[in-house]
Design an enzyme around this catalytic site. Sequence first.
Site, PDB file in Angstrom:
ATOM      1  N   CYS A   3       5.933  -4.233  -5.511  1.00 37.41           N
ATOM      2  CA  CYS A   3       4.958  -5.106  -6.155  1.00 37.41           C
ATOM      3  C   CYS A   3       5.604  -6.457  -6.475  1.00 37.41           C
ATOM      4  O   CYS A   3       5.027  -7.511  -6.219  1.00 37.41           O
ATOM      5  CB  CYS A   3       4.445  -4.440  -7.422  1.00 37.41           C
ATOM      6  SG  CYS A   3       2.816  -4.992  -7.868  1.00 37.41           S
ATOM      7  N   HIS A  53      -4.050  -5.294 -13.606  1.00 41.34           N
ATOM      8  CA  HIS A  53      -4.370  -3.903 -13.944  1.00 41.34           C
ATOM      9  C   HIS A  53      -4.882  -3.697 -15.364  1.00 41.34           C
ATOM     10  O   HIS A  53      -5.235  -2.589 -15.736  1.00 41.34           O
ATOM     11  CB  HIS A  53      -3.168  -3.005 -13.647  1.00 41.34           C
ATOM     12  CG  HIS A  53      -2.804  -3.010 -12.191  1.00 41.34           C
ATOM     13  ND1 HIS A  53      -3.591  -2.415 -11.228  1.00 41.34           N
ATOM     14  CD2 HIS A  53      -1.775  -3.588 -11.522  1.00 41.34           C
ATOM     15  CE1 HIS A  53      -3.046  -2.607 -10.032  1.00 41.34           C
ATOM     16  NE2 HIS A  53      -1.944  -3.316 -10.183  1.00 41.34           N
ATOM     17  N   CYS A 108       1.734  -7.688 -14.083  1.00 49.34           N
ATOM     18  CA  CYS A 108       1.086  -6.380 -13.924  1.00 49.34           C
ATOM     19  C   CYS A 108      -0.252  -6.391 -14.663  1.00 49.34           C
ATOM     20  O   CYS A 108      -1.282  -5.966 -14.138  1.00 49.34           O
ATOM     21  CB  CYS A 108       1.955  -5.261 -14.497  1.00 49.34           C
ATOM     22  SG  CYS A 108       3.691  -5.318 -14.041  1.00 49.34           S
ATOM     23  N   ARG A 162       7.902   1.475  -6.214  1.00 50.01           N
ATOM     24  CA  ARG A 162       6.611   0.791  -6.205  1.00 50.01           C
ATOM     25  C   ARG A 162       6.692  -0.510  -7.008  1.00 50.01           C
ATOM     26  O   ARG A 162       6.129  -1.529  -6.610  1.00 50.01           O
ATOM     27  CB  ARG A 162       5.529   1.701  -6.793  1.00 50.01           C
ATOM     28  CG  ARG A 162       4.127   1.121  -6.733  1.00 50.01           C
ATOM     29  CD  ARG A 162       3.594   1.094  -5.311  1.00 50.01           C
ATOM     30  NE  ARG A 162       2.277   0.451  -5.214  1.00 50.01           N
ATOM     31  CZ  ARG A 162       2.104  -0.835  -5.000  1.00 50.01           C
ATOM     32  NH1 ARG A 162       3.142  -1.635  -4.858  1.00 50.01           N
ATOM     33  NH2 ARG A 162       0.882  -1.348  -4.916  1.00 50.01           N
TER      34      ARG A 162
END
Lengths: 277, 122, 109
Positions: free
Chosen positions: A238, A195, A191, A234
């Site tokens: 992902c 991000h 992640c 979500r």
Amino acid sequence: MKKLIWLISCLGCLGAVANVQASPEDDRRSVVQGVQKKFPDIKFEDYVHGALAFSPDAKAQYDAVMTFPPYDAEIEKGAKLWETSFKNGKRYADCFPRSGKNVAGNYPMFDEKTKKVVTFEMALNQCRTANGEAPYKHSDMNTMGLLTAYARTLSDGMRMNIKVEGKDALAAYESGKRFFHQRRGQLNFSCAGCHISNVGNVLRTEYLSMAPGQATHWPAFRGGDYSLFTLQRRYAACNQMVRLVPLEIGGEEYNNLEYYHSYLSNGLPLQASVFRK
Amino acid sequence: MNQISPTLRAAGACVILIAGFLQVARADEPKAPTGQELAFDNRKGNCLACHSMPGDAKAVTSTNIAPPLLDMKGRFPERAKLYAQVWDATKANADTLMPPFGKHRILSDDEINKVVDYIYGL
Amino acid sequence: MNVLRIAARMAVGGSLLLGGVLGSGVHAADDAANPSLTDEASLALANATSVVEKAKVKGALWTTATGALTQAQEAAKKQDSAAVIQHAAVASEQAFLGMAQLGYPLMGN
């Protein structure tokens, strides 16, 4: 004796590591500052728009969809679920302070009794079981998903307000943080890799959203068919994309991840049931 | 002629049948993708997710994540170094976003060689 | 007349070919009725199944590992030991790589 010295020096190392370990607030500040440094013109409040914050065109499109959301009927279904009394006559509103208004921003919270993270979805299920109803499956968008699509709108505008207090809460937070930064799946992404480290960069054609703000706008109605996605659905999507078999929606790993992830959004206003590409 | 025509007809049918089999066999056998196709395919190399390729007009992407693929011979005088980079980019940079195509068997060695040949020409 | 002879030969060749195709079909059906894999294939499949399960428990299972395991199971249904071994090897390797990945350094710290 040698073994003892070795053991003591190891303990010393552990102590040193624990001392330099950043607090959740340090973590959050450093992630937010990373975004601010790279995009000084984007207002903190606008982080809730995610990738839209980088693209006025996409934001205009979003605003157009949000004027008359085509999925309003779905939120209505959720409202019906929320309003319908249980068999014992009680309602969801009876389980929460302020009848469920401005509560979602306090979740996930850490429960000292069970030593576990409690998500808003878990609190809704606890309300059901406490009143003699069967719990919903967290992965079922037709029940739990729809229910949150309305219930979370009652907290629109509330600031995210996640608390990490005490050693056990910190351990759950750290486990979520680890998940966020851990490479997973055959494609080897994390992640954080996208991000945090590559925020605002473009992956083929899509801007990579900033981590702060990401937890504020769920569930979302996504894509051309406005499919309902809770935050953990979500996560599963992902994970699937990076070729990891998704973990359990509503399971402890994703709950801890949501705990850390939501903490990064502290101070940002919630808005549920928005449209996302 | 009347007498032999049924045999001929049968033979002709067999020839058509055999030809049909051969064609099916050929259609079943997938055409091996080129290095460029592997590089563009988002289920394979998916290079365009992170790299632009200013030297190839067919390479359509808006990405700015990783360095553009150009002057590859200048940047990697040794082809083996470029191959190693595609095989496992985390060796040179632990924090890289680039998937380790060889180490994780995302591409076969043969496929990596084709991709490397292709980008080496950029 | 030469043409005729060639045509006749082709007809015979064609029917042989057809016979071969049909024959192999019948043969495969025979095999399916006899559920046996080689020991090596059975072992490979059992190993892959257990390694995939381990990776799953650790939350480190790659979709490529499950995909290959499914292919190995399909091959086992068809009694194709060679294919079972090939797919099971991929499944095991991908599952091991997924577990090893948990030891990779964290990103973006």
